[in-house]
Design a protein around this motif. Structure first.
Motif, mmCIF file in Angstrom:
data_model
loop_
_atom_site.group_PDB
_atom_site.id
_atom_site.type_symbol
_atom_site.label_atom_id
_atom_site.label_comp_id
_atom_site.label_asym_id
_atom_site.label_seq_id
_atom_site.Cartn_x
_atom_site.Cartn_y
_atom_site.Cartn_z
ATOM 1 N N UNK A 72 0.680 -1.298 0.010
ATOM 2 C CA UNK A 72 0.049 -0.028 0.008
ATOM 3 C C UNK A 72 0.731 1.242 0.140
ATOM 4 N N UNK A 73 1.915 1.101 0.817
ATOM 5 C CA UNK A 73 2.931 2.463 0.975
ATOM 6 C C UNK A 73 3.513 2.904 -0.379
ATOM 7 N N UNK A 74 3.921 1.813 -1.273
ATOM 8 C CA UNK A 74 4.583 2.037 -2.371
ATOM 9 C C UNK A 74 3.611 2.705 -3.461
ATOM 10 N N UNK A 75 2.384 2.788 -3.340
ATOM 11 C CA UNK A 75 1.888 3.413 -4.062
ATOM 12 C C UNK A 75 1.124 4.759 -3.884
ATOM 13 N N UNK A 76 1.644 4.985 -2.655
ATOM 14 C CA UNK A 76 1.443 6.587 -2.119
ATOM 15 C C UNK A 76 2.317 7.470 -3.120
ATOM 16 N N UNK A 77 1.728 8.419 -3.666
ATOM 17 C CA UNK A 77 2.366 9.351 -4.921
ATOM 18 C C UNK A 77 3.912 9.734 -4.339
ATOM 19 N N UNK A 78 4.160 10.216 -3.322
ATOM 20 C CA UNK A 78 5.429 10.743 -2.695
ATOM 21 C C UNK A 78 6.627 9.685 -2.550
ATOM 22 N N UNK A 79 5.897 8.386 -2.213
ATOM 23 C CA UNK A 79 6.698 7.227 -2.127
ATOM 24 C C UNK A 79 7.230 6.829 -3.637
ATOM 25 N N UNK A 80 6.078 6.635 -4.381
ATOM 26 C CA UNK A 80 6.297 6.198 -5.834
ATOM 27 C C UNK A 80 7.286 7.266 -6.546
ATOM 28 N N UNK A 81 7.088 8.456 -6.300
ATOM 29 C CA UNK A 81 8.047 9.759 -6.800
ATOM 30 C C UNK A 81 9.383 9.540 -6.400
ATOM 31 N N UNK A 82 9.497 9.101 -5.450
ATOM 32 C CA UNK A 82 11.016 9.004 -4.653
ATOM 33 C C UNK A 82 11.756 7.703 -5.243
ATOM 34 N N UNK A 83 11.069 6.926 -5.855
ATOM 35 C CA UNK A 83 11.749 5.618 -6.392
ATOM 36 C C UNK A 83 12.399 6.031 -7.822
ATOM 37 N N UNK A 97 14.310 4.009 -0.538
ATOM 38 C CA UNK A 97 13.728 2.916 0.290
ATOM 39 C C UNK A 97 13.473 3.396 1.771
ATOM 40 N N UNK A 98 14.471 4.381 2.262
ATOM 41 C CA UNK A 98 13.751 4.888 3.581
ATOM 42 C C UNK A 98 12.511 5.867 3.384
ATOM 43 N N UNK A 99 12.309 6.501 2.376
ATOM 44 C CA UNK A 99 11.039 7.025 1.995
ATOM 45 C C UNK A 99 9.776 6.082 2.116
ATOM 46 N N UNK A 100 10.164 5.055 1.760
ATOM 47 C CA UNK A 100 9.252 3.770 1.598
ATOM 48 C C UNK A 100 8.777 3.229 3.133
ATOM 49 N N UNK A 101 9.897 2.790 3.744
ATOM 50 C CA UNK A 101 9.904 2.058 4.876
ATOM 51 C C UNK A 101 9.347 3.313 6.031
ATOM 52 N N UNK A 102 9.453 4.392 5.914
ATOM 53 C CA UNK A 102 9.012 5.234 6.990
ATOM 54 C C UNK A 102 7.378 5.238 7.024
ATOM 55 N N UNK A 103 7.000 4.773 5.791
ATOM 56 C CA UNK A 103 5.342 4.951 5.986
ATOM 57 C C UNK A 103 4.699 3.747 6.339
ATOM 58 N N UNK A 104 5.642 2.628 6.990
ATOM 59 C CA UNK A 104 5.092 1.265 7.198
ATOM 60 C C UNK A 104 5.222 1.393 9.027
ATOM 61 N N UNK A 105 4.105 1.200 9.618
ATOM 62 C CA UNK A 105 4.354 0.852 10.938
ATOM 63 C C UNK A 105 5.356 0.167 11.755
ATOM 64 N N UNK A 106 5.311 -0.974 11.163
ATOM 65 C CA UNK A 106 6.404 -1.924 11.975
ATOM 66 C C UNK A 106 7.836 -1.593 11.426
ATOM 67 N N UNK A 107 8.011 -0.595 10.451
ATOM 68 C CA UNK A 107 9.478 -0.366 10.100
ATOM 69 C C UNK A 107 9.921 0.769 10.616
ATOM 70 N N UNK A 108 9.041 1.649 11.254
ATOM 71 C CA UNK A 108 9.582 2.864 11.659
ATOM 72 C C UNK A 108 10.462 2.916 12.816
ATOM 73 N N UNK A 109 11.618 3.569 12.641
ATOM 74 C CA UNK A 109 12.593 3.446 13.656
ATOM 75 C C UNK A 109 13.824 2.447 13.286
ATOM 76 N N UNK A 110 13.420 1.652 12.423
ATOM 77 C CA UNK A 110 14.308 0.499 12.231
ATOM 78 C C UNK A 110 14.774 0.440 10.784
ATOM 79 N N UNK A 111 14.442 1.625 10.170
ATOM 80 C CA UNK A 111 14.757 1.440 8.538
ATOM 81 C C UNK A 111 15.820 1.153 8.252
ATOM 82 N N UNK A 112 17.003 1.506 8.947
ATOM 83 C CA UNK A 112 18.447 1.273 8.544
ATOM 84 C C UNK A 112 18.701 -0.301 8.862
ATOM 85 N N UNK A 113 18.181 -1.010 9.780
ATOM 86 C CA UNK A 113 18.084 -2.408 9.745
ATOM 87 C C UNK A 113 17.624 -3.340 8.481
ATOM 88 N N UNK A 114 16.316 -2.505 8.337
ATOM 89 C CA UNK A 114 15.516 -3.263 7.003
ATOM 90 C C UNK A 114 16.216 -3.075 5.926
#
Length: 242
Positions: A72-83, A97-114
């Motif tokens: 779902x987050x990948x389809x957000x216009x701002x996220x798609x534009x960042x790709x 990818x950080x712009x994408x992961x930060x829109x996903x609840x579980x990945x917030x704060x651990x984007x670098x690990x992901x």
């Protein structure tokens, strides 16, 4: 109008003799990397690795929810534009990818690990028919190369599976600051292999990017875009050599 009717876009100029003569035999086969000869591990496996590395527990329900949210987050216009153009440099890819992961609840704060675990040597695995084809091409004396849109050297993944010696050159987009179908990438591969582009075959799964090799004189074999976990259909490449 006349140009559009009778000419195709081309980044090379064959001679009249080459145009009238037989098509040269294939001397080299170039491969896209992602979803052609290697694939990324599945999302649940990746998320469980992230959970272990980050010390952030995840259960089956959260895996399913997070996987859905990633799509779902990948389809957000701002996220798609960042790709767009993300494989032109390591920095652009990381930011995308950080712009994408930060829109996903579980990945917030651990984007670098992901992100780190997407780049891990064993995060990309070969299809079952990758090694057999590469070994057969080597046996036949056919030169091989990779031309891929990627933000780091894919050799790290090939080395992990003992396949790095089966490919002669690796041309990766981040090294050139551009992405396929830029002719620069296909030309570089042919030049390093010492082959005429007209004697090379590009194999990939994206008609717009990999098929763009045709504008540089190569032939192109485009695999179906479906997600595959078993063989990719790579053995059909051998038919171009007969």
């Amino acid at each position: 109008m006349i140009y559009n009717l009778f000419d195709s876009a081309a980044a090379y100029r064959p001679t009249e003799a080459e145009q009238a003569g037989p098509v040269p035999p294939i001397e080299a086969v170039l491969f896209d990397f992602s979803n052609t000869i290697f694939k990324l591990i599945d999302i649940p496996t990746w998320l469980r690795r992230v959970a272990e590395a980050a010390g952030k527990p995840i259960d089956a329900a959260m895996v399913e929810k997070t996987a859905a949210q990633l799509y779902e987050a990948y389809r957000i216009p701002e996220v798609a534009a960042a790709q767009v153009g993300r494989d032109e440099s390591a920095g652009q890819h990381r930011a995308a990818l950080f712009a994408w992961f930060e829109r996903v609840d579980y990945l917030q704060g651990i984007e670098a690990t992901a992100y780190e675990l997407i780049a891990a040597p064993d995060a990309w695995v070969p299809y079952p028919d990758t090694e057999p084809l590469l070994r057969e091409l080597r046996r036949r004396g056919i030169k091989t190369g990779i031309v891929s849109d990627f933000p780091w050297d894919v050799g790290v993944h090939m080395e992990h599976f003992g396949l790095e010696d089966l490919v002669d050159v690796r041309i990766v987009s981040y090294q050139f600051g551009t992405e396929k179908p830029d002719p620069v990438l296909f030309r570089a591969a042919c030049e390093r292999l010492g082959v005429d582009p007209r004697a090379a075959l590009m194999v990939g799964d994206n008609p717009a990017k990999d098929g763009g090799a045709a504008a540089s004189g190569l032939r192109a074999f485009i695999l179906p875009g479906e997600a595959r976990t078993g063989e990719r259909g790579l053995a059909h490449v051998l038919g171009f050599l007969d």
